[in-house]
Design a protein around this motif. Structure first.
Motif, PDB file in Angstrom:
ATOM      1  N   ALA A 246      -2.512  -3.895  -2.412  1.00  9.22           N
ATOM      2  CA  ALA A 246      -2.517  -2.375  -3.281  1.00  9.22           C
ATOM      3  C   ALA A 246      -1.554  -2.552  -4.441  1.00  9.22           C
TER       4      ALA A 246
ATOM      5  N   PHE B 188      -4.642   4.235  -7.623  1.00  8.14           N
ATOM      6  CA  PHE B 188      -4.237   3.164  -6.349  1.00  8.14           C
ATOM      7  C   PHE B 188      -5.556   2.091  -5.899  1.00  8.14           C
TER       8      PHE B 188
ATOM      9  N   TRP C 211       0.714  -1.300  -0.257  1.00  7.76           N
ATOM     10  CA  TRP C 211      -0.244   0.236  -0.133  1.00  7.76           C
ATOM     11  C   TRP C 211       0.777   1.711  -0.100  1.00  7.76           C
TER      12      TRP C 211
ATOM     13  N   GLN D 179      -4.402   1.032   4.122  1.00  8.70           N
ATOM     14  CA  GLN D 179      -5.080   1.364   3.700  1.00  8.70           C
ATOM     15  C   GLN D 179      -4.791   2.845   2.682  1.00  8.70           C
ATOM     16  N   PHE D 180      -4.962   2.956   1.390  1.00 15.02           N
ATOM     17  CA  PHE D 180      -5.171   5.059   1.924  1.00 15.02           C
ATOM     18  C   PHE D 180      -4.861   6.046   2.568  1.00 15.02           C
TER      19      PHE D 180
ATOM     20  N   SER E  11     -12.326   7.041  -1.324  1.00 14.12           N
ATOM     21  CA  SER E  11     -11.584   5.427  -1.377  1.00 14.12           C
ATOM     22  C   SER E  11     -12.779   4.983  -1.928  1.00 14.12           C
TER      23      SER E  11
ATOM     24  N   LEU F 190      -6.009  -5.392   3.986  1.00 16.56           N
ATOM     25  CA  LEU F 190      -5.557  -5.039   3.678  1.00 16.56           C
ATOM     26  C   LEU F 190      -4.602  -4.637   4.742  1.00 16.56           C
TER      27      LEU F 190
ATOM     28  N   GLY G 272      -7.649  -1.292  -4.526  1.00 16.61           N
ATOM     29  CA  GLY G 272      -6.922  -2.889  -3.922  1.00 16.61           C
ATOM     30  C   GLY G 272      -7.594  -4.044  -4.767  1.00 16.61           C
TER      31      GLY G 272
END
Length: 450
Positions: free
Chosen positions: A371, A323, A83, A153-154, A271, A448, A325
């Protein structure tokens, strides 16, 4: 079967005579018999690659591609930092254009340091918050399972950059424990589980846990500095552009580099999630999933898979990498660089699962594990996606020079998240503010980051 020492009758029992009949049926089927010969004597991941999949997805040609392409190929090595690599790879392309760069590496190691530090504090805060729960409760046991995993995560990436900034790799490079994080994770986890017990005991004895927690975090910080080195608070960025011209920007702080050089705005990314178990066009919140305590927890906006795809396409057309996942390594073939649900002829083995995407989530058959970055998409004459160009973070020797080609069939079934800009979601602005659907901390849509 036996239950607490008592024999219990069962509706289904396996009998050797029946197994013999099943085996005879397999041997009587020429197709299955041939498939067995292949499966017994070879690696089916090589032997059963379909010609159709290889023909469609080794072309490497896309009619919509982000330029310039990010360089060099990045490699997360023996760590779960996909990620961080994917997110920094989305940021370097505008940086390359702005400064006329042939290549640039941003520092996942810098973000890794502060993510570990903040995750440790986040964990201890959760332990304090759940102190009234029984130690054997599901939530406490979940928290103790992996307090500072490499995943994220983002949203968590944005949290770290907003608080601490970012630096080029030249200012904070890789170390033995960023490239292979197992030992550091083991030591930090050992301390955090001990600290969890100390905090719960202090609270049970009516003591204020905060001074103890502060001292615990001091020791975690010390461990991170010893293993990773102290991150820079100020640096000079020196580079040579594509015209071989030298540049030097002096006295940068990590936050200035992120804001002024890269132009990162942590309020912009959203997201998008495709979770068919839950209502679309609703926010989705994963309880107790985060890193920076004051920044809050991970939230997505749940949409239909076609919306997810169309928003990713819009972003690529705007020359912005995406980006995303997904579930990896299911249906991935590293040698050819193909990601496709039909890459292997498993049907010749009698293997043809029929679970829906929603049921794969419900029954733990699928989850978000990796990711990567979309840098291109092939559209047909109707503007519909056929295949996607994927930049991975496993080095240039995996896939085709670090790139993979993903079929849109795979996208629909196994891509769960893409990150877009809030200004591309004007039709959903009011819905973004609605009350969120609540997912448990162990939900597969949080995997993730675990």
């Amino acid at each position: 079967m036996r239950f607490f020492g008592q024999k219990v009758s069962a509706d289904i029992t396996l009998q050797s005579e029946e197994l013999s009949e099943w085996t005879k049926a397999i041997n009587a089927d020429p197709t299955l018999k041939f498939a067995s010969t292949v499966a017994v004597n070879s690696n089916v991941r090589d032997a059963l690659i379909t010609r159709d999949s290889k023909t469609k997805y080794t072309t490497g040609v896309f009619n919509n591609v982000v330029t310039p392409e990010g360089a060099p190929r990045m490699n997360q090595k023996s760590s779960g930092r996909c990620w961080l690599f994917a997110a920094t790879n989305t940021l370097r392309i505008p940086l390359m254009s702005k400064y006329n760069l042939e290549k640039i590496e941003l520092s996942p190691a810098f973000l890794f340091f502060y993510d570990k530090l903040e995750k440790a504090n986040f964990f201890l805060e959760q332990i304090v918050d759940t102190a009234a729960e029984d130690i054997d409760s599901r939530i406490v046991q979940h928290l103790l399972t992996d307090p500072v995993s490499d995943g994220g995560q983002f949203t968590m990436f944005a949290n770290i950059i907003e608080k601490y900034g970012l630096v080029p790799m030249s200012s904070y490079g890789e170390s033995a424990s960023t490239e292979n994080s197992a030992v550091l994770n083991e030591l930090v986890t050992t301390l955090l589980r001990q600290y969890a017990g100390e905090l719960r005991e202090a609270i049970a004895n009516k003591k204020d846990p905060k001074p103890l927690q502060k001292e615990q975090m001091k020791r975690i910080h010390q461990l991170l500095v010893l293993f990773l080195g102290p991150p820079p608070s100020e640096f000079d960025w020196e580079f040579v552009d594509k015209d071989n011209k030298y540049h030097s920007i002096k006295g940068l702080t990590p936050k200035r580099f992120a804001k002024e050089c890269i132009g990162f705005n942590g309020e912009s990314p959203v997201s998008l999630l495709n979770d068919p178990r839950n209502e679309y066009e609703k926010p989705v919140h994963v309880k107790r999933l985060g890193n920076v305590v004051e920044a809050g927890e991970v939230t997505y906006f749940n949409v239909d898979i076609d919306v997810l795809a169309n928003k990713a396409i819009e972003r690529i057309k705007e020359n912005k990498p995406v980006f995303f996942g997904t579930h990896t390594p299911i249906y991935h073939h590293n040698k050819t660089g193909i990601i496709d649900t039909h890459i292997w002829d498993y049907e010749s083995l009698g293997f043809k699962p029929t679970q829906s995407k929603a049921d794969r989530l419900r029954y733990h058959q699928s989850l978000m594990t990796h990711a990567m970055v979309f840098t291109g998409v092939q559209l047909n004459d109707k503007g519909e996606p056929i295949r996607w160009k994927v930049e991975n973070s496993w080095g240039k020797d995996q896939g085709k020079e670090g790139y993979y080609t993903m079929s849109h069939d795979f996208f629909k079934e196994y891509v769960y998240q893409v990150v877009v800009d809030k200004n591309s979601l004007v039709e959903y602005i009011d819905k973004l503010k609605e009350d969120a659907i609540q997912l448990e901390p162990w939900d597969p849509c949080g995997a993730l980051a675990q």
